[in-house]
Motif scaffolding. Structure first.
Motif, PDB file in Angstrom:
ATOM      1  N   GLN A 194       0.843  -1.203   0.000  1.00 18.43           N
ATOM      2  CA  GLN A 194       0.000   0.000   0.000  1.00 18.43           C
ATOM      3  C   GLN A 194       0.872   1.244   0.000  1.00 18.43           C
ATOM      4  O   GLN A 194       0.435   2.311  -0.434  1.00 18.43           O
ATOM      5  CB  GLN A 194      -0.914  -0.001   1.213  1.00 18.43           C
ATOM      6  CG  GLN A 194      -1.903  -1.160   1.220  1.00 18.43           C
ATOM      7  CD  GLN A 194      -2.863  -1.096   2.378  1.00 18.43           C
ATOM      8  OE1 GLN A 194      -3.230  -0.004   2.808  1.00 18.43           O
ATOM      9  NE2 GLN A 194      -3.288  -2.233   2.872  1.00 18.43           N
ATOM     10  N   ARG A 219      -4.107  -0.764  -3.337  1.00 15.46           N
ATOM     11  CA  ARG A 219      -5.070  -0.848  -2.233  1.00 15.46           C
ATOM     12  C   ARG A 219      -6.358  -1.465  -2.755  1.00 15.46           C
ATOM     13  O   ARG A 219      -6.900  -1.009  -3.761  1.00 15.46           O
ATOM     14  CB  ARG A 219      -5.354   0.539  -1.644  1.00 15.46           C
ATOM     15  CG  ARG A 219      -4.179   1.104  -0.873  1.00 15.46           C
ATOM     16  CD  ARG A 219      -4.451   2.476  -0.293  1.00 15.46           C
ATOM     17  NE  ARG A 219      -3.233   3.050   0.249  1.00 15.46           N
ATOM     18  CZ  ARG A 219      -3.090   4.314   0.630  1.00 15.46           C
ATOM     19  NH1 ARG A 219      -4.123   5.137   0.535  1.00 15.46           N
ATOM     20  NH2 ARG A 219      -1.943   4.752   1.106  1.00 15.46           N
ATOM     21  N   GLU A 221      -9.625  -1.296  -2.292  1.00 16.90           N
ATOM     22  CA  GLU A 221     -10.685  -0.504  -1.671  1.00 16.90           C
ATOM     23  C   GLU A 221     -11.700  -0.074  -2.718  1.00 16.90           C
ATOM     24  O   GLU A 221     -11.479  -0.184  -3.925  1.00 16.90           O
ATOM     25  CB  GLU A 221     -10.088   0.730  -0.975  1.00 16.90           C
ATOM     26  CG  GLU A 221      -9.301   1.646  -1.884  1.00 16.90           C
ATOM     27  CD  GLU A 221      -8.606   2.784  -1.142  1.00 16.90           C
ATOM     28  OE1 GLU A 221      -8.800   2.902   0.078  1.00 16.90           O
ATOM     29  OE2 GLU A 221      -7.886   3.544  -1.779  1.00 16.90           O
ATOM     30  N   LEU A 223     -13.779   2.148  -5.203  1.00 13.80           N
ATOM     31  CA  LEU A 223     -13.189   3.113  -6.126  1.00 13.80           C
ATOM     32  C   LEU A 223     -14.108   4.296  -6.367  1.00 13.80           C
ATOM     33  O   LEU A 223     -15.304   4.245  -6.167  1.00 13.80           O
ATOM     34  CB  LEU A 223     -12.871   2.432  -7.457  1.00 13.80           C
ATOM     35  CG  LEU A 223     -11.993   1.174  -7.349  1.00 13.80           C
ATOM     36  CD1 LEU A 223     -11.750   0.596  -8.717  1.00 13.80           C
ATOM     37  CD2 LEU A 223     -10.675   1.504  -6.671  1.00 13.80           C
ATOM     38  N   ASP A 226     -11.164   9.658  -8.058  1.00 13.05           N
ATOM     39  CA  ASP A 226      -9.764   9.937  -7.730  1.00 13.05           C
ATOM     40  C   ASP A 226      -9.067   8.751  -7.075  1.00 13.05           C
ATOM     41  O   ASP A 226      -8.088   8.913  -6.362  1.00 13.05           O
ATOM     42  CB  ASP A 226      -9.666  11.179  -6.831  1.00 13.05           C
ATOM     43  CG  ASP A 226     -10.385  11.008  -5.504  1.00 13.05           C
ATOM     44  OD1 ASP A 226     -11.118  10.009  -5.359  1.00 13.05           O
ATOM     45  OD2 ASP A 226     -10.216  11.868  -4.621  1.00 13.05           O
ATOM     46  N   ARG A 227      -9.601   7.523  -7.313  1.00 14.66           N
ATOM     47  CA  ARG A 227      -8.958   6.330  -6.764  1.00 14.66           C
ATOM     48  C   ARG A 227      -8.855   5.250  -7.825  1.00 14.66           C
ATOM     49  O   ARG A 227      -9.732   5.112  -8.668  1.00 14.66           O
ATOM     50  CB  ARG A 227      -9.758   5.780  -5.577  1.00 14.66           C
ATOM     51  CG  ARG A 227      -9.584   6.566  -4.285  1.00 14.66           C
ATOM     52  CD  ARG A 227     -10.323   5.880  -3.166  1.00 14.66           C
ATOM     53  NE  ARG A 227     -10.192   6.607  -1.912  1.00 14.66           N
ATOM     54  CZ  ARG A 227     -10.895   6.337  -0.820  1.00 14.66           C
ATOM     55  NH1 ARG A 227     -11.787   5.353  -0.855  1.00 14.66           N
ATOM     56  NH2 ARG A 227     -10.726   7.026   0.282  1.00 14.66           N
ATOM     57  N   GLN A 228      -7.789   4.482  -7.738  1.00 18.14           N
ATOM     58  CA  GLN A 228      -7.583   3.307  -8.577  1.00 18.14           C
ATOM     59  C   GLN A 228      -6.986   2.219  -7.688  1.00 18.14           C
ATOM     60  O   GLN A 228      -6.304   2.521  -6.701  1.00 18.14           O
ATOM     61  CB  GLN A 228      -6.617   3.621  -9.724  1.00 18.14           C
ATOM     62  CG  GLN A 228      -7.208   4.469 -10.841  1.00 18.14           C
ATOM     63  CD  GLN A 228      -7.958   3.628 -11.864  1.00 18.14           C
ATOM     64  OE1 GLN A 228      -7.394   2.796 -12.563  1.00 18.14           O
ATOM     65  NE2 GLN A 228      -9.265   3.860 -11.957  1.00 18.14           N
ATOM     66  N   PHE A 231      -1.948   2.668  -8.017  1.00 12.02           N
ATOM     67  CA  PHE A 231      -1.736   4.100  -8.173  1.00 12.02           C
ATOM     68  C   PHE A 231      -0.255   4.396  -7.957  1.00 12.02           C
ATOM     69  O   PHE A 231       0.517   3.525  -7.541  1.00 12.02           O
ATOM     70  CB  PHE A 231      -2.606   4.887  -7.187  1.00 12.02           C
ATOM     71  CG  PHE A 231      -2.390   4.515  -5.741  1.00 12.02           C
ATOM     72  CD1 PHE A 231      -1.526   5.239  -4.943  1.00 12.02           C
ATOM     73  CD2 PHE A 231      -3.038   3.423  -5.190  1.00 12.02           C
ATOM     74  CE1 PHE A 231      -1.312   4.894  -3.621  1.00 12.02           C
ATOM     75  CE2 PHE A 231      -2.835   3.054  -3.867  1.00 12.02           C
ATOM     76  CZ  PHE A 231      -1.969   3.799  -3.074  1.00 12.02           C
ATOM     77  N   GLY A 530       0.457  11.990  -4.019  1.00 11.38           N
ATOM     78  CA  GLY A 530      -0.290  11.175  -4.970  1.00 11.38           C
ATOM     79  C   GLY A 530      -0.040  11.696  -6.374  1.00 11.38           C
ATOM     80  O   GLY A 530      -0.566  12.734  -6.772  1.00 11.38           O
ATOM     81  N   ARG A 533      -3.122  11.945  -8.809  1.00  9.59           N
ATOM     82  CA  ARG A 533      -4.038  13.023  -8.429  1.00  9.59           C
ATOM     83  C   ARG A 533      -3.430  14.387  -8.739  1.00  9.59           C
ATOM     84  O   ARG A 533      -4.108  15.293  -9.227  1.00  9.59           O
ATOM     85  CB  ARG A 533      -4.375  12.899  -6.941  1.00  9.59           C
ATOM     86  CG  ARG A 533      -5.572  13.719  -6.510  1.00  9.59           C
ATOM     87  CD  ARG A 533      -5.939  13.436  -5.066  1.00  9.59           C
ATOM     88  NE  ARG A 533      -6.355  12.047  -4.872  1.00  9.59           N
ATOM     89  CZ  ARG A 533      -6.672  11.550  -3.677  1.00  9.59           C
ATOM     90  NH1 ARG A 533      -6.610  12.301  -2.599  1.00  9.59           N
ATOM     91  NH2 ARG A 533      -7.044  10.290  -3.571  1.00  9.59           N
TER      92      ARG A 533
END
Length: 585
Positions: A194, A219, A221, A223, A226-228, A231, A530, A533
């Protein structure tokens, strides 16, 4: 050779040159005696001219070219009679003398243009075609330039780039791990990192006092835009530093990137405590491109019999300057917005400060104009302003008002993507209570150092302990975060205790780090940006997917290669796994 020049470099200064170009057919125009073809590569577009009088067979070949055919042409650079000022090569064209089709193409499922007719799902399935479009390609070029500037800046600051392992040990803290079964160690699993957290701390113990890595992290988690699941971070760590050293170093990195990539001179970066960010904006990542700070109204609204305010823990509002012109329809739409399940408010109270100085509200039945004047004074309002007020449990209503503030900022055009407003948020809580598990969890990670003066509170009031942690916020997005780390074995053991680890559990999970601290660990701290991002904000995008070459969709699937997918039973047997796999439909 397949080309002497790219499709974006020829100019009037090249007139008369004999050249060879290769690329994809963008479009064609048959004008009877002449056929014109636009040929494209990643550098640009050049117009090709095929003349009947010169070679009929050549023009027939040109007429048979379809969109996205890969071609090679030879010819002479001539001046274009009908110039195109919109492209750099618009003053010239190539008078073609030979044409080779290197590869034909099926008709693409969507047009390869800046403004395409392809929906997102279709473009994700044929991502290799989407990457031919200028906007997507330019996003990846921007990302490339940012990566080069990151390395340049950090190298000049004496950082060393070190690669850390991808197959590591699973830990119970944080988001869910992606796990990888080991064939050679039956029944045991690696995890995908992570973050390289423990490894970069070990590098500090090793004496690599300035480390960085542009690194893939993973991760498992839920989605969103702004998440993949995978990353990229700009991961950094420094030894013999305090918080101020970290803030100055990475504020410098942000300043360097904005200047070199966007041509923006960044002034001083304001700082705000976590407590103030939540009180004034209802968010630990406030968008400070515009105002509308929260104003608490408990003392001015209670005691007159309005049940919603009387029963609320907090009555709080924002002043939307110059928005008294909002119609009843617009205000009803805002009320509907905050009632959506995603926001969860029960309603919205508003008051107009009219241009003639009068005040009218949606609760005039309970509040006189004198009451409303006290509200206007609290909001430091002037005629023409609009007050939007919400009430409820303190933490919940602050988050709800934050959503409303951002929506109004969008409606009024205050969230300008060409404006960059950075902010440091400091002094986060060290721990947060989890109702589901009935224990405290680390708000950042277990290796974050508490403020030295707050350590005695760990036993008496752990929820009030502040961390030596900091986030870098840009335009309302957290793009970086880090902390000063614990480097003392005893303090780290105490931290594990307050997180609910038994000594045996702490030893099993992190014994290697605890032992390393017994061999002379220096004070150290770090930060990770990030990268996806940050690149999306620099590109003015709402999603990180368009700055990633081959992203996953919101279900974590790569629809282009159809992953994840089932695997062969023989592979499962080798891995000592038995699964009830879904039968492919």
């Amino acid at each position: 050779m397949h080309r002497t020049h790219t499709c974006g470099e020829l100019r009037l200064s090249d007139l008369g040159k004999s050249v060879t170009l290769s690329g994809w057919v963008q479009k064609s125009r048959d004008l009877g005696g002449m056929t014109f073809i636009d040929v494209r590569d990643r550098y640009g577009v050049t117009q090709l001219a095929f003349n009947t009088d010169d070679d009929e067979q050549l023009r027939i070949g040109a007429r048979e070219l379809g969109r996205e055919f890969v071609i090679k042409v030879h010819g002479q650079v001539i001046e274009r009679s009908s110039k195109n000022p919109k492209i750099p090569t618009g003053d010239i064209e190539i008078k073609v003398t030979s044409l080779d089709v290197l590869n034909a193409s099926k008709l693409p499922p969507f047009t390869i243009e800046d403004e395409t007719d392809g929906g997102e799902d279709l473009r994700m399935k044929f991502r290799y075609l989407d990457l031919r479009r200028n906007p997507v390609r330019e996003n990846l070029i921007l990302r490339h330039k940012m990566a080069q500037e990151v390395r340049k800046y950090l190298d000049e600051q004496h950082f060393i780039e070190v690669e850390t392992p991808v197959l590591i040990k699973s830990t119970p803290e944080g988001a869910r791990d992606f796990v990888v079964p080991s064939r050679m160690n039956a029944g045991e699993f690696y995890a995908l990192p992570q973050s390289p957290q423990t490894f970069k701390q070990l590098l500090m113990v090793s004496g690599f006092d300035r480390y960085f890595q542009i690194v893939k992290c993973f991760r498992d988690e839920d989605l969103r835009a702004d998440r993949q699941p995978e990353f990229t971070q700009i991961d950094c760590e420094m030894s013999f530093v305090e918080q101020e050293d970290i803030l100055n170093m990475f504020e410098g990195l942000a300043r360097h990137l904005l200047k070199t990539i966007k041509g923006v001179d960044l002034g001083s970066v304001p700082r705000m405590t976590y407590a103030d960010a939540m009180r004034l904006y209802g968010s630990d990542k406030p968008d400070i491109r515009f105002g509308m700070q929260f104003v608490e109204l408990n003392k001015l609204t209670k005691g007159v019999g309005f049940p919603v305010f009387e029963q609320a823990e907090l009555v709080v509002g924002i002043n939307v300057q110059g928005a008294a012109h909002y119609t009843r329809k617009q205000l009803d739409a805002l009320t509907d917005y905050v009632k959506r399940p995603q926001v969860g408010a029960s309603g919205l109270v508003y008051a107009r400060y009219n241009e003639d100085g009068t005040l009218k509200s949606s609760v005039d039945k309970f509040y006189s104009e004198e009451h409303l004047k006290s509200w206007a004074s609290a909001f430091e309002a002037t005629p023409g302003d609009l007050f939007l007020i919400m009430a409820g449990p303190q933490d919940k209503v602050r988050k709800q008002l934050n959503e409303l503030r951002l929506e109004v900022g969008n409606q009024l055009g205050l969230r300008d993507k060409n404006k960059f407003a950075p902010l440091w948020v400091l002094d986060f809580p060290l721990l947060e209570w989890d109702e589901e598990t009935g224990r405290y969890h680390a708000m950042h990670h277990p290796f974050t150092s508490p403020k030295p003066e707050d350590i005695p509170l760990l036993d008496s009031n752990p929820g009030e302990v502040r961390a030596n942690a900091y986030d870098f916020v840009l335009n309302g997005s957290e793009i970086g975060g880090g902390s000063i780390r614990i480097h003392d074995k005893d303090l780290q053991a105490l931290m594990f205790k307050h997180l609910g680890f038994s000594p045996e559990e702490a030893q099993k999970q992190f014994g290697f780090l605890m032992e390393a601290f017994t061999f002379g660990a220096p004070p150290h701290g770090g930060l990770a940006f990030g990268f996806d991002r940050m690149a999306s904000i620099f590109a003015g995008l709402d999603t990180i997917r368009d700055v990633i070459a081959f992203p996953k969709n919101n279900s974590g699937r790569d629809v282009m290669i159809d992953a994840p997918s089932t695997i062969d039973q023989a592979q499962l047997k080798e891995l000592s796994l038995v699964l009830n796999q879904k039968t492919p439909s």
